[in-house]
Design an enzyme around this catalytic site. Sequence first.
Site, PDB file in Angstrom:
ATOM      1  N   ASN A  74       0.869  -1.185   0.000  1.00  0.00           N
ATOM      2  CA  ASN A  74       0.000   0.000   0.000  1.00  0.00           C
ATOM      3  C   ASN A  74       0.902   1.230   0.000  1.00  0.00           C
ATOM      4  OD1 ASN A  74      -1.822   2.038   0.479  1.00  0.00           O
ATOM      5  ND2 ASN A  74      -2.245   1.454   2.601  1.00  0.00           N
TER       6      ASN A  74
ATOM      7  N   LYS B  47       0.076   4.296  -0.227  1.00  0.00           N
ATOM      8  CA  LYS B  47      -0.564   5.475   0.389  1.00  0.00           C
ATOM      9  C   LYS B  47      -0.361   6.710  -0.494  1.00  0.00           C
ATOM     10  CE  LYS B  47       0.195   3.363   4.859  1.00  0.00           C
ATOM     11  NZ  LYS B  47      -0.025   3.479   6.264  1.00  0.00           N
TER      12      LYS B  47
ATOM     13  N   HIS C  74      -9.688   0.928   4.600  1.00  0.00           N
ATOM     14  CA  HIS C  74      -8.426   1.084   5.330  1.00  0.00           C
ATOM     15  C   HIS C  74      -8.668   1.968   6.553  1.00  0.00           C
ATOM     16  CE1 HIS C  74      -4.313   2.219   6.315  1.00  0.00           C
ATOM     17  NE2 HIS C  74      -3.929   1.156   5.622  1.00  0.00           N
TER      18      HIS C  74
ATOM     19  N   GLU D 101      -7.076   4.298   7.801  1.00  0.00           N
ATOM     20  CA  GLU D 101      -6.854   5.738   7.587  1.00  0.00           C
ATOM     21  C   GLU D 101      -8.081   6.380   6.948  1.00  0.00           C
ATOM     22  OE1 GLU D 101      -3.095   5.325   5.570  1.00  0.00           O
ATOM     23  OE2 GLU D 101      -2.185   4.689   7.462  1.00  0.00           O
TER      24      GLU D 101
ATOM     25  N   GLU E 278      -5.902  -5.420  10.204  1.00  0.00           N
ATOM     26  CA  GLU E 278      -4.878  -4.424  10.485  1.00  0.00           C
ATOM     27  C   GLU E 278      -5.168  -3.748  11.821  1.00  0.00           C
ATOM     28  OE1 GLU E 278      -2.713  -2.999   6.818  1.00  0.00           O
ATOM     29  OE2 GLU E 278      -4.529  -1.816   6.892  1.00  0.00           O
TER      30      GLU E 278
ATOM     31  N   GLY F 270       2.024   1.758  10.787  1.00  0.00           N
ATOM     32  CA  GLY F 270       2.955   2.874  10.686  1.00  0.00           C
ATOM     33  C   GLY F 270       3.592   3.250  12.014  1.00  0.00           C
TER      34      GLY F 270
ATOM     35  N   SER G  38       3.004  -2.763  10.254  1.00  0.00           N
ATOM     36  CA  SER G  38       4.465  -2.790  10.423  1.00  0.00           C
ATOM     37  C   SER G  38       5.090  -4.134  10.018  1.00  0.00           C
ATOM     38  CB  SER G  38       4.846  -2.404  11.852  1.00  0.00           C
ATOM     39  OG  SER G  38       4.373  -1.096  12.140  1.00  0.00           O
TER      40      SER G  38
HETATM   41  C1  PEP Z   1      -0.894  -0.112   5.845  1.00  0.00           C
HETATM   42  O1  PEP Z   1      -0.757   0.948   5.296  1.00  0.00           O
HETATM   43  O2  PEP Z   1      -1.897  -0.789   5.594  1.00  0.00           O
HETATM   44  C2  PEP Z   1       0.124  -0.569   6.793  1.00  0.00           C
HETATM   45  C3  PEP Z   1      -0.035  -1.727   7.382  1.00  0.00           C
HETATM   46  O3  PEP Z   1       1.199   0.256   7.010  1.00  0.00           O
HETATM   47  P1  PEP Z   1       2.577  -0.134   7.753  1.00  0.00           P
HETATM   48  O4  PEP Z   1       3.075  -1.418   7.111  1.00  0.00           O
HETATM   49  O5  PEP Z   1       3.503   1.025   7.456  1.00  0.00           O
HETATM   50  O6  PEP Z   1       2.298  -0.296   9.187  1.00  0.00           O
END
Ligand code: PEP
Length: 251
Positions: free
Chosen positions: A9, A11, A95, A97, A167, A173, A213
């Site tokens: 992803n 972003k 997601h 976010e 997630e 992040g 992460s």
């Molecule tokens: C994501 O954007 O879905 C995500 C899991 O980000 P990260 O791997 O940076 O935690």
Amino acid sequence: MRIPLIVGNWKLFKTLSEATGLINELKPLIGEIRDVEIVVAPVFTAISSVSAAAAGSPIRVAAQDCYWEPEGAFTGEVSPQLLKDAGCSHVIIGHSERRQYFAETDATVNRKTQAAVAAGLTVLMCVGETLVQREADATFTVLEAQVRGGLEGISDDLLRHIVIAYEPVWAIGTGKTATVEQAQEVHAFIRNLLARLYSQSEADTTRIVYGGSVKPENVAGLMSQPDIDGALVGGASLKADSFAKIVGFHV
Ligand code: PEP
């Protein structure tokens, strides 16, 4: 029976030349890997260029969101049909976010998911609890509501085009990964829920991927778990070498 799926992803990162440059760097690093489904999700403006750069390779392209109407007076929105036209095979929906900053709800996730699968896209439907919810012992209640709400009215046939992405919001992040045990526990819970909502065989064939992460150092441990079928990767997907190592977790 469940093909591993690794999704990057990107972003709100990367210009057109950076995005196509990353694909061109990735292609030789991924080489002959054919037993893992590999997907990248660039910003809308880079989808067609990334699709063209990825042509002939195993890399597939996802959008990071979509709208539910095919066309109309909906300024600023992009439909599943237009995403397919631009070269997408997948779309990320719900997601955290988007839930946090753009008022996404289980009801909008459901409408978008229905429209996207009907248009022939594979949906990565994201669910996850916040730290406050986990600490209040509400993880399973929150996830059950998100999964039930997102899948409302989705038939067995359509479920085959949906991947659930777990997630935990506190792990996105932040550099904090759920432990392998925490992730496996939730994945098993979601698979069980799918068995209750559909059937054991639908639950057994639906992929549930983990995000939060994920890095080259922790991917193999996560992927060794019986109910973890892949990864949704943010930060570590922005560089070719780390994403290629994650894709090659088994080689
Ligand atoms: C994501 O954007 O879905 C995500 C899991 O980000 P990260 O791997 O940076 O935690």
